[in-house]
Design a protein around this motif. Structure first.
Motif, PDB file in Angstrom:
ATOM      1  N   GLU A 285      32.719-174.562  -2.444  1.00 49.03           N
ATOM      2  CA  GLU A 285      32.397-175.451  -1.672  1.00 49.03           C
ATOM      3  C   GLU A 285      33.499-176.749  -1.791  1.00 49.03           C
ATOM      4  OE1 GLU A 285      28.437-177.215  -1.001  1.00 49.03           O
ATOM      5  OE2 GLU A 285      27.465-175.526  -2.259  1.00 49.03           O
ATOM      6  N   HIS A 286      33.907-177.246  -0.818  1.00 48.06           N
ATOM      7  CA  HIS A 286      35.058-178.151  -1.158  1.00 48.06           C
ATOM      8  C   HIS A 286      35.094-179.202   0.028  1.00 48.06           C
ATOM      9  CE1 HIS A 286      39.283-179.945  -1.146  1.00 48.06           C
ATOM     10  NE2 HIS A 286      38.759-180.120  -2.315  1.00 48.06           N
ATOM     11  N   VAL A 287      34.987-180.366  -0.258  1.00 49.40           N
ATOM     12  CA  VAL A 287      34.714-181.602   0.874  1.00 49.40           C
ATOM     13  C   VAL A 287      33.469-180.940   1.801  1.00 49.40           C
ATOM     14  CG1 VAL A 287      36.047-182.987   2.376  1.00 49.40           C
ATOM     15  CG2 VAL A 287      37.206-182.042   0.596  1.00 49.40           C
ATOM     16  N   ASN A 288      33.962-180.628   3.093  1.00 52.80           N
ATOM     17  CA  ASN A 288      33.037-180.346   4.257  1.00 52.80           C
ATOM     18  C   ASN A 288      32.924-178.912   4.225  1.00 52.80           C
ATOM     19  OD1 ASN A 288      32.190-183.071   4.635  1.00 52.80           O
ATOM     20  ND2 ASN A 288      33.933-183.388   6.036  1.00 52.80           N
ATOM     21  N   GLU A 289      33.892-178.263   3.720  1.00 50.54           N
ATOM     22  CA  GLU A 289      33.786-176.732   3.755  1.00 50.54           C
ATOM     23  C   GLU A 289      32.713-175.903   2.827  1.00 50.54           C
ATOM     24  OE1 GLU A 289      35.434-175.404   6.580  1.00 50.54           O
ATOM     25  OE2 GLU A 289      36.244-177.242   6.909  1.00 50.54           O
ATOM     26  N   VAL A 290      32.288-175.012   3.534  1.00 49.17           N
ATOM     27  CA  VAL A 290      31.060-173.994   2.716  1.00 49.17           C
ATOM     28  C   VAL A 290      31.831-172.643   3.046  1.00 49.17           C
ATOM     29  CG1 VAL A 290      28.839-173.121   2.284  1.00 49.17           C
ATOM     30  CG2 VAL A 290      29.546-175.510   2.881  1.00 49.17           C
ATOM     31  N   ILE A 291      32.173-172.011   1.834  1.00 53.39           N
ATOM     32  CA  ILE A 291      33.077-170.876   2.028  1.00 53.39           C
ATOM     33  C   ILE A 291      32.314-169.587   1.386  1.00 53.39           C
ATOM     34  CG2 ILE A 291      35.237-169.416   1.422  1.00 53.39           C
ATOM     35  CD1 ILE A 291      36.463-172.538   1.165  1.00 53.39           C
ATOM     36  N   TYR A 292      31.912-168.815   2.117  1.00 51.57           N
ATOM     37  CA  TYR A 292      31.212-167.536   1.559  1.00 51.57           C
ATOM     38  C   TYR A 292      32.345-166.301   1.348  1.00 51.57           C
ATOM     39  CZ  TYR A 292      26.508-168.953   2.735  1.00 51.57           C
ATOM     40  OH  TYR A 292      25.236-169.736   2.719  1.00 51.57           O
ATOM     41  N   VAL A 293      32.521-165.738   0.299  1.00 50.52           N
ATOM     42  CA  VAL A 293      33.228-164.758   0.104  1.00 50.52           C
ATOM     43  C   VAL A 293      32.609-163.133  -0.083  1.00 50.52           C
ATOM     44  CG1 VAL A 293      35.202-163.805  -1.586  1.00 50.52           C
ATOM     45  CG2 VAL A 293      34.918-166.399  -0.864  1.00 50.52           C
TER      46      VAL A 293
END
Length: 244
Positions: free
Chosen positions: A41-49
């Motif tokens: 998670e960073h700022v408004n981004e939620v990143i699934y890997v």
């Protein structure tokens, strides 16, 4: 009271396994999920890997805005897990071989990337890094060009996700990596010595060994840490439990 507060913090860290790493514009929150799967998670981004292991593993996570998939194997491209997630706001980032196998309607859209390509996706500069086995043969489990590792620029911090790779030249030549997720698991990726040797060469600020489920010492993360610390003491090796 202070002891009780500290206990709650320790319990929270153990349950959620989150690390927070500061950047120029807010923390990167890192949550190990399982094997080669994580959430950033960073700022408004939620990143699934590489979402894998069933949608229930993500029940405490925010819904994704980006999903990065590295390869076609079931512990990276797992359609059953994807089908159980709310991907209505998510862009899928994947190599062509993965995009070809995704069920129609998976995610808001699919952004295809090839090895060596750089794109800005949701404001994040993203580079697709080769990932492959050595020697390069026709029957390789991971032939060059099929899958992607990724380097993401999050608030000025470069985050490297190796995917399934051996200690290839493209990884060894990486520069200015702040956070690296490096696999080790034969016969699909690297053994402990190979992984440590590669990390010692490209010297990320922080490295997380992941995707290390294996036998006969292939999951010896303590050995990995010792090898890296001996040869590159400035590299911080963070060991987390990916197999709770």
């Amino acid at each position: 009271m202070k002891y009780f507060t500290l206990l709650l913090i320790l319990i929270s860290i153990d349950v959620f396994g989150q690390d927070k790493i500061p950047t120029n514009d807010g923390d990167i929150t890192i949550t190990p999920i399982t094997h080669g799967t994580l959430v950033l998670e960073h700022v408004n981004e939620v990143i699934y890997v590489d979402p894998y292991g069933g949608a229930e593993l993500f029940s405490k996570q925010k819904k994704p805005t980006l999903v990065f998939i590295t390869d076609i194997h079931g512990d990276h491209l797992n359609q059953q897990t994807l089908d159980g997630l709310d991907l209505s706001a998510a862009t899928i980032v994947a190599p062509q071989a993965v995009a070809d196998q995704l069920t129609a309607g998976t995610g808001m859209k699919v952004e295809v990337m090839a090895n060596g390509q750089t794109k800005t996706i949701n404001g994040i500069q993203t580079e697709a890094i080769p990932m492959y086995n050595l020697p390069e043969t026709s029957d390789s489990r991971h032939p060059k060009g099929r899958g992607n590792g990724y380097v993401l620029d999050l608030g000025g911090k470069k985050v490297y996700i190796s995917g399934d790779t051996e200690d290839i030249a493209e990884m060894r030549s990486l520069q200015q990596i702040a956070i690296a997720f490096v696999c080790m698991n034969l016969p699909y990726t690297m053994d402990v010595d190979q992984a440590a040797s590669a990390v010692v060469e490209f010297k990320p600020e922080i490295v997380y060994p992941y995707h290390y489920r294996g036998t006969d010492g292939l999951n010896d993360i303590d050995k990995f840490k010792a090898l890296v610390n001996e040869a590159a003491p400035d590299v911080e090796v963070r060991l987390r439990n990916w197999y709770q």
